[in-house]
Structure formats: C-alpha cells, structure tokens
Design a protein around this motif. Structure first.
Motif, PDB file in Angstrom:
ATOM      1  N   LEU A  99     100.743 -76.339  -3.411  1.00 36.59           N
ATOM      2  CA  LEU A  99     100.091 -77.076  -2.211  1.00 36.59           C
ATOM      3  C   LEU A  99     100.448 -76.646  -1.013  1.00 36.59           C
ATOM      4  N   LYS A 100     101.604 -75.842  -0.518  1.00 38.90           N
ATOM      5  CA  LYS A 100     101.733 -75.223   0.571  1.00 38.90           C
ATOM      6  C   LYS A 100     100.773 -73.829   0.976  1.00 38.90           C
ATOM      7  N   GLY A 104      94.552 -76.616   5.252  1.00 35.53           N
ATOM      8  CA  GLY A 104      93.642 -77.778   5.475  1.00 35.53           C
ATOM      9  C   GLY A 104      93.964 -78.983   4.413  1.00 35.53           C
ATOM     10  N   PRO A 105      93.241 -80.018   4.842  1.00 33.23           N
ATOM     11  CA  PRO A 105      93.238 -81.484   3.966  1.00 33.23           C
ATOM     12  C   PRO A 105      93.148 -81.299   2.493  1.00 33.23           C
ATOM     13  N   ILE A 106      94.133 -82.034   1.758  1.00 32.57           N
ATOM     14  CA  ILE A 106      93.895 -81.824   0.186  1.00 32.57           C
ATOM     15  C   ILE A 106      93.763 -83.406  -0.242  1.00 32.57           C
ATOM     16  N   VAL A 107      92.813 -83.384  -1.245  1.00 32.38           N
ATOM     17  CA  VAL A 107      92.735 -84.631  -2.112  1.00 32.38           C
ATOM     18  C   VAL A 107      93.362 -84.243  -3.480  1.00 32.38           C
ATOM     19  N   LEU A 108      94.476 -85.029  -3.681  1.00 26.24           N
ATOM     20  CA  LEU A 108      95.371 -84.517  -5.017  1.00 26.24           C
ATOM     21  C   LEU A 108      95.035 -85.431  -6.300  1.00 26.24           C
ATOM     22  N   VAL A 123     105.085 -85.797  -1.729  1.00 22.60           N
ATOM     23  CA  VAL A 123     106.204 -86.341  -0.675  1.00 22.60           C
ATOM     24  C   VAL A 123     106.378 -85.487   0.485  1.00 22.60           C
ATOM     25  N   GLY A 124     105.934 -85.826   1.660  1.00 19.46           N
ATOM     26  CA  GLY A 124     106.236 -85.142   2.777  1.00 19.46           C
ATOM     27  C   GLY A 124     105.509 -84.132   3.342  1.00 19.46           C
ATOM     28  N   ASN A 125     104.125 -84.115   2.321  1.00 20.81           N
ATOM     29  CA  ASN A 125     103.164 -83.167   2.567  1.00 20.81           C
ATOM     30  C   ASN A 125     102.174 -83.636   3.301  1.00 20.81           C
ATOM     31  N   ASP A 126     102.126 -83.670   4.696  1.00 24.95           N
ATOM     32  CA  ASP A 126     101.050 -84.567   5.700  1.00 24.95           C
ATOM     33  C   ASP A 126      99.525 -83.894   5.262  1.00 24.95           C
ATOM     34  N   THR A 223     102.621 -94.198   0.755  1.00 22.29           N
ATOM     35  CA  THR A 223     102.561 -93.857   1.896  1.00 22.29           C
ATOM     36  C   THR A 223     100.968 -93.297   2.064  1.00 22.29           C
ATOM     37  N   LYS A 224     100.442 -92.882   0.895  1.00 20.09           N
ATOM     38  CA  LYS A 224      99.177 -92.518   0.925  1.00 20.09           C
ATOM     39  C   LYS A 224      98.192 -93.183   0.305  1.00 20.09           C
ATOM     40  N   PRO A 225      96.859 -93.028   0.587  1.00 18.44           N
ATOM     41  CA  PRO A 225      95.950 -93.812   0.151  1.00 18.44           C
ATOM     42  C   PRO A 225      95.539 -93.338  -1.468  1.00 18.44           C
ATOM     43  N   VAL A 226      95.482 -94.343  -2.461  1.00 20.53           N
ATOM     44  CA  VAL A 226      95.490 -94.232  -3.644  1.00 20.53           C
ATOM     45  C   VAL A 226      94.003 -94.903  -4.511  1.00 20.53           C
TER      46      VAL A 226
END
Length: 285
Positions: A99-100, A104-108, A123-126, A223-226
C-alpha cells in the motif's frame, strides 16, 4: 434634422433599459452554467482513488477479474496484489508494504479472509479512505477468526476441509488447509457452473491453518468508512456473522444479495457497484 433635447433623453433611456435587460438575461443564462461546471455544489471533487483488491483463501487475484474489468471501464486504476495466505501478521505486513507504493487515495477491498488482512494492514495509513468487505471476516483487535466465528452456527465449509502438512526450508513445519475438491461447489461456489468449480477445486491456493487462530493487533474499521456486501447463500461464512460485523463496524452501506461465498466471481457487477459507491462517497462527500 436635429432631435430635441427631451427626445434625445428618451432615446438614451430606452437604450440603457434595453442594455440592462440584455445584461440581466445573459447573467441568468450564465449562472446555472457556472454552478454546473464544478460538479455537485460547485465542488470539483477529490482525486479519484486507486482501488486495491485483496483475495481470500482458496483463491488468487484472478478471482477479481470480472470486477477489475468493470472498474477499469469506469476509469479507475486497479491493483490486485497476491495475498500470501500465510497468516494475518505476515499477510497484513506484506499488504501494508504494498500500500505504501500506491500514490494518492486508496479504496481497499477484501474478500473473505482478506477482510482480516485489510483491517490490520490499513491501520495508520491515511491514504486508505474506505474499506470494503466482500463476504468477509472482520475481527476486532485481539479477536481471531476462530473466536469470532464461534459466536454463530458453523458454516458448512468447516466440514469440507482437507489438511495437508508441509515443511519449510528451515525445518519448521505447518499445515495447509484446502477445500475438498468434490465439495467445493457445494460449500464455496454453488452459483457457478460445475465446469468452473471443477477447475477451482484443482487450482485453489491453500491457507495456513495457523491463520484461523491469529489475533488482530489492530482493526482499521474503527476509524475508516466501511462498506459491506453479504451473500445470503454464503456457506463458507455464516451470513448472520457478516451482518453482525457490518453493524458492529457501523457500515455506511450494507448490501445483501442472493449469492454464494464467491460473489466477486458470480456477481461482479454488484461488487463493483458497492466499490464505486465507496469511491464516490470519498470523492464527493
């Protein structure tokens, strides 16, 4: 011929009035065009996210093929890395490293066992802006798949497994878990044709048995939208468990469809639609 002063004033007044009316009309026409130019509410939106798709146990990245094609047709950049299937700690560390490399933005997105992997890896990846769970396991921090699944009736898959011992180069050993090929269609992919499930039974990738007992050290769904998709005919994970997970994670959207465990293969359009929903929510909301 000279125009009297009062007449000139009248003519000028008429000209100014006409000019003002013309200007007002032009402004009225331009106003809605300006509002529409920037998208909803004049907001140009955020950068389109990259979609990262992670497969689960007994499968490989090709299981996402139908979803990938549809996402690409919608203009999305898609990555579908291999999941090692060696355990949550190793697999999530591997995915976190991958992922690093994504700018840019990611949808995982995670299917099945990959639900655990994406929960810990994000976790911890903004840059990860949303998590999408497809027929997935979603343990909390300190929870394992085994302890979570024990809260519900066991799925038929649990009675159709095949255990194969293996040995590593350093002398350590372990056990791989497969689905018995002759039972794969019944417990894993009942809405696919026999010709396809026969091939899946032969080419399946095993998961290390130790993965079932691995406890998560973090759960990014806090902490992230699900977003979650539940297969009503899932016989690999109890659908009641999938619904419980989505509710516990305060999912923004939960979709239930008439599908087996492999909705990403049998219903790629429904899976793609939920992923796009998550991406568009990020871009516009």
């Amino acid at each position: 011929m000279r125009i009297p002063r009062e007449s000139r004033r009248t003519v000028n007044a008429v000209r100014w009035t006409a000019a003002l009316l013309a200007l007002s009309g032009t402004t009225a026409v331009l106003a809605p065009m300006t509002a529409l130019a920037g998208g909803p509410s004049g907001d140009p939106g955020r950068q389109k996210p990259t979609i990262v798709l992670v497969h689960g146990a007994f499968a490989d990245a090709s299981s996402w093929n139908g979803v990938v094609q549809r996402l690409q047709q919608n203009g999305y950049t898609v990555d579908a890395p291999a999941n090692p299937l060696r355990g949550v700690a190793q697999d999530s560390a591997y995915l976190a490293s991958f992922l690093k490399s994504v700018k840019g933005p990611i949808v995982l997105v995670g299917h099945s066992y990959a639900g655990e992997v994406i929960s810990q890896a994000a976790v911890g990846n903004d840059n990860v802006k949303a998590l999408v769970y497809i027929n997935a396991i979603m343990p909390d921090k300190g929870e394992s798949q085994a302890t979570l699944a024990a809260k519900f009736a066991p799925a038929p898959l649990t009675k159709a497994l095949k255990l194969v011992p293996f040995r590593n180069a350093d002398g350590t050993s372990g056990t791989d878990v497969y689905i018995q090929p002759d039972k794969l269609r019944q417990v894993f992919a009942a809405d696919l044709p026999n010709s396809q499930t026969t091939l899946m039974g032969v080419t399946q990738r095993p998961i290390a048995m130790s993965a079932f007992a691995d406890r998560l050290t973090g759960a990014a769904w806090h902490t992230k939208p699900v977003y979650a998709l539940v297969g009503r005919q899932d016989r690999a994970i109890n659908p009641a468990l999938e619904l419980f997970e989505a509710k516990r994670a305060n999912a923004r959207k939960t979709v239930e469809i008439n599908s087996s465990h492999v909705s990403l293969v049998s219903h790629p359009q429904a899976v793609k639609d939920l992923i796009v929903n998550a991406a568009e929510d990020y871009m516009w909301k």
